[in-house]
Structures are given as structure tokens and as C-alpha cells.
Enzyme design. Structure first.
Site, PDB file in Angstrom:
ATOM      1  N   PRO A   1      35.569  34.343  46.882  1.00  0.00           N
ATOM      2  CG  PRO A   1      34.780  34.878  45.428  1.00  0.00           C
ATOM      3  CD  PRO A   1      34.571  34.557  46.943  1.00  0.00           C
ATOM      4  N   GLY A   2      37.688  36.383  45.114  1.00  0.00           N
ATOM      5  CA  GLY A   2      37.733  37.970  44.192  1.00  0.00           C
ATOM      6  C   GLY A   2      38.012  38.056  42.863  1.00  0.00           C
ATOM      7  NE  ARG A   3      43.007  36.166  40.115  1.00  0.00           N
ATOM      8  CZ  ARG A   3      44.689  37.225  39.888  1.00  0.00           C
ATOM      9  NH1 ARG A   3      44.767  38.023  39.332  1.00  0.00           N
ATOM     10  NH2 ARG A   3      45.468  37.136  41.041  1.00  0.00           N
TER      11      ARG A   3
ATOM     12  CB  CYS B   1      61.989  57.242  34.314  1.00  0.00           C
ATOM     13  SG  CYS B   1      61.100  58.911  34.034  1.00  0.00           S
TER      14      CYS B   1
HETATM   15  C1  LIG Z   1      43.830  38.139  48.058  1.00  0.00           C
HETATM   16  C2  LIG Z   1      42.597  36.290  49.325  1.00  0.00           C
HETATM   17  C3  LIG Z   1      41.208  36.175  48.720  1.00  0.00           C
HETATM   18  C4  LIG Z   1      41.440  36.464  46.788  1.00  0.00           C
HETATM   19  O1  LIG Z   1      42.066  35.678  45.899  1.00  0.00           O
HETATM   20  P1  LIG Z   1      41.243  36.054  44.577  1.00  0.00           P
HETATM   21  O2  LIG Z   1      42.185  34.877  44.096  1.00  0.00           O
HETATM   22  O3  LIG Z   1      41.112  37.316  43.871  1.00  0.00           O
HETATM   23  O4  LIG Z   1      40.271  34.620  44.673  1.00  0.00           O
HETATM   24  C5  LIG Z   1      41.117  35.529  49.726  1.00  0.00           C
HETATM   25  N1  LIG Z   1      41.242  34.944  50.495  1.00  0.00           N
HETATM   26  C6  LIG Z   1      42.381  35.496  51.056  1.00  0.00           C
HETATM   27  C7  LIG Z   1      42.805  35.042  52.845  1.00  0.00           C
HETATM   28  C8  LIG Z   1      42.995  36.268  50.133  1.00  0.00           C
HETATM   29  O5  LIG Z   1      44.139  36.989  50.627  1.00  0.00           O
END
Ligand SMILES: *Cc1c(COP(=O)(O)O)cnc(C)c1O
Length: 415
Positions: free
Chosen positions: A275-277, A342
């Protein structure tokens, strides 16, 4: 306790008074991250898989500030990296190498070699060609490379096309058929150790069904690999869990984990998620200051000091971020919040309901903790802004605002 899943509103550490004082103390534009909310969200996901062999590998690309990664390292997070630079950030911030995975469609030899030498958990390979490069690099080093193969399940994730990755027309991963052949090759190769299987179908996913369907397809493939004595130990379900930007309902960590576990019945694997987001998105706010309010033929524009180089999501994906004025005023109307760059595409929000704005008013762009600063650029020779974190009610600078000197450092010797 605050609901950690649906809190795009200003609350907790990100309340208005604190944000106003952050803007006064550190200037604008400015990113503010709430480390306690990051912790709560990380723990929510970790606990959803409690009692199972599982590893949460935070996807650095969402927000790769070292202090954010260090916080997650202290919570025992692993890291999902997509470049050698991100691997180095993860190591520097204290993520153990055996919890680092390396994904991405276009890895270079020097990156592959460094990843193998460091002894990271595994490399997610995205094509046959890349697997052969990894094999060649591993042979050269005389070290066996642990790999996982990214399989494209050809499932529509029902998200924005730019952040959809699991359809056959996308560049990511390989088909199930091709994956089988690759696993057989890797299984028989002296310098490859296929220990994982991976899918990641897209970002900002708000529906569980496509994830569950993908997990089902990949679990079936895993079964057939195990039958061939290919010992898959890691089942990597990617990232992509969505967050609330306006009024979307999203996936709860518990339902997510249950859906995956249901598809895995009987498989003895460690679940890896990326997970990132979900971890950082709602945990960050972007603060920007009003420069002018102007009207063009009846349309109101609020021109601010933040721009697409600071937060590109509205320009790039037509993404929506809620924007609030920190001052409270009754009368409100719609406006476009635009930056000084711009380009007509340089806006942070359209049809945003705001009070009459005056020079110096601070606006808070919500849910900006993910893909905000990490996508920032120096377009228009604008220094990238500062980043601060809030923890225990205290605000701390974690990245200085860039200076003009920083921007020209790599050019001036050639002048
Ligand atoms: C971007 C990415 C993530 C994270 O995605 P989120 O939508 O931010 O959770 C995880 N795994 C891979 C392979 C990604 O490219």
C-alpha cells in the site's frame, strides 16, 4: 478514536489552528504530514492480516520523505521500491533489507546488480526479457537472485485509466500463460530462485471485486506451480487500496484482508501487500497562500503560490482534492484555484466552494499526502517546497525548501 479510513476533513493533528501556525512558521507552499495518522492507518492494515504470515511493504513512491519512511520502519514496515534510489532511501531510513522488494517495468543492470548484492527479499520481474537480465546479472555476481513474477490478471480495476495497470493492454506484467513458462525456466535456472508471485491491478481502487477476482486467478496459478514443485512462498497482492478524496466509499482493511484470505484457502504462503496511497494519502495536507483573487468575465479565480509543480494530480489525472480556507467565513461561492505556472492546466481545483479570499489567506488542499511531493518538479524554475511533520502536537521540518542555488547547482560550473 477517529475513524482512520474516512477522514479527509481537517481533524486531529491536522486541525486548522495548527496548519495556520505551520504556514506562518515554515512559509508556503508547504506539505504537512500527520505521523500519528500514518501510524494508525499502517496498523489498521497490519492488524487486518494479524494471525497470518503477512508483510506490509509500504510503496515508497507515494511519499518517499525519509522521515515518513523512518516512521514506518519503526512500525516494522517493509518497502516496495521502484528504483535503486528508492531502495537506498528505504535502507537509509532503517527498513531491513530482507523486507525490501523491487518492482517496476524497466530496471537497469546496475540497479538489478545492486539489489541482488544487497540481498533484498525479492525482485518483481515484469517480462521474460527482464528475467533473463536478472539471471545474467546474478550469474555475473555468482549470487542466486530471488524473484517473483508480476502476472497481469487482465481484470478491469474500475479506476482512472492512467492508474489502471492490470488490463492486458497495459505495459505491466506478463500473462498467466507466459508466467507459467517463465516459472519453469526460473525453476531450472542455476541463478534464479522463484519464490514469489505478484499482481498489482491499479491505484485508487474503491471496489473489492476486481481485487478478489485477481487474487482468485493468481491463487489458481500458484496451485498449479506448487503442483510442479515450484515453491512459491510469497503471494504479493500489490497495493492500490483507494482513499476518500470527496465522498467515495472505499475498501476497509478488514474486508480487503478477508477477501484475499478467502481466495487463498489452503495455500501456505506469506501475504505481501504494497500500500502507498492508503497509508499516506489522507495523512497529508498541502498548504498554499492566496496571492490574488481575480475575475475573468464573471469567473472567479483564486491565484495561489502553490502550483502543478508542487501537486500535479489535478493537472495530470483531473484528480479532485477538497480545498478549504483556514479562515471561517459564511458567504461562499465557486472559484478555480490556480497556480502561477504558465499553463492553463495549472490548477489545484475547479468549482471549489470558497469564501471571498484575500491576499495572505491560507488554503488547505486535503488528502495530499500521496503522490504530492513525490511527483513535484522544478518546472518554471520553482524551488520544490518544504515538508513538515506533526507528531505529539509538535511541528517539525523534515525537508528544507529548495533554494535558487540548489536549482542551478548542477549547471553553473558549465556557464
Ligand atoms: C504504485 C504501486 C503501488 C502502490 O500503489 P498505491 O495505489 O499507492 O497503493 C504498489 N505496487 C506497485 C507495483 C506499484 O506500482
Amino acid at each position: 478514536m477517529e475513524n482512520v479510513f474516512n477522514i479527509p476533513q481537517l481533524s486531529g493533528n491536522l486541525r486548522k489552528e495548527l496548519l495556520q501556525s505551520a504556514a506562518e512558521q515554515f512559509g508556503t507552499p508547504l506539505y504537512v504530514y500527520d505521523l500519528e495518522r500514518i501510524e494508525a492507518r499502517f496498523n489498521a492494515l497490519k492488524q487486518a492480516f494479524a494471525g497470518r504470515k503477512a508483510l506490509v511493504c509500504y510503496a515508497l513512491k507515494a511519499n518517499s520523505n525519509l522521515s515518513v519512511i523512518k516512521k514506518l520502519a519503526s512500525l516494522e514496515s517493509g518497502a516496495d521500491c521502484v528504483s535503486l534510489g528508492e531502495i537506498k532511501r528505504a535502507v537509509m531510513a532503517g527498513i531491513p533489507k530482507y523486507k525490501i522488494i523491487y518492482s517496476g517495468v524497466g530496471k537497469q543492470d546496475f540497479e538489478i546488480k545492486e539489489a541482488i548484492s544487497l540481498g533484498i527479499l525479492f525482485i518483481n520481474v515484469e517480462s521474460k526479457e527482464e528475467m533473463l537480465r536478472v539471471e545474467a546479472c546474478a550469474r555475473e555476481l555468482g549470487i542466486s537472485a530471488r524473484i517473483s513474477i508480476r502476472v497481469n490478471p487482465d481484470i478491469d480495476p474500475q479506476t482512472h485509466p492512467y492508474i489502471s495497470t492490470g488490463l492486458k493492454e497495459n505495459k505491466f506484467g506478463v500473462s498467466i500463460e507466459e508466467a507459467k513458462g517463465m516459472y519453469l525456466h526460473a525453476h531450472n535456472a542455476e541463478f534464479l530462485e522463484p519464490i514469489g508471485i505478484h499482481f498489482h491491478i491499479g491505484s485508487q481502487l474503491t471496489k473489492l471485486k476486481p481485487i478478489a477476482e485477481s487474487a482468485q486467478k493468481i491463487a489458481q496459478l500458484t496451485q498449479s506451480l506448487l503442483a510442479l514443485k515450484i515453491d512459491i512462498k510469497f503471494f504479493d497482492i500489490g497495493g492500490g487500496i483507494g482513499i476518500t478524496y470527496s465522498d467515495e466509499s472505499t475498501i476497509s482493511p478488514y474486508d480487503y484482508a478477508q477477501a484475499i484470505l478467502a481466495e487463498l484457502r489452503g495455500l501456505d504462503v506469506t501475504i505481501v501487500c504494497e500500500p502507498g496511497r492508503f497509508i499516506v494519502g489522507n495523512s497529508g495536507v498541502f498548504l498554499t497562500k492566496v496571492l490574488y483573487q481575480k475575475e475573468n468575465q464573471g469567473k472567479r479565480f483564486v491565484i495561489v503560490d502553490g502550483a502543478m509543480n508542487d501537486l500535479i494530480r489535478p493537472s495530470l489525472y483531473a484528480a479532485y482534492h477538497q480545498i478549504l480556507a483556514l479562515k471561517n467565513m459564511e458567504s461562499k461561492g465557486e472559484a478555480e484555484v490556480a497556480g502561477p505556472i504558465c499553463e492553463s492546466g495549472d490548477y489545484l481545483g475547479k468549482n471549489i466552494v470558497l469564501p471571498h479570499c484575500e491576499r495572505g489567506d491560507i488554503l488547505a488542499v486535503l488528502s495530499a499526502g500521496a503522490y504530492g511531493f513525490s511527483m513535484a518538479s522544478n518546472y518554471n524554475t520553482r524551488p520544490r517546497c518544504a515538508e513538515v511533520v506533526v507528531e505529539n502536537g509538535k511541528i517539525r521540518l523534515v525537508r528544507k525548501r529548495e533554494s535558487f542555488e540548489d536549482l542551478i547547482a548542477l549547471e553553473k560550473e558549465y556557464l
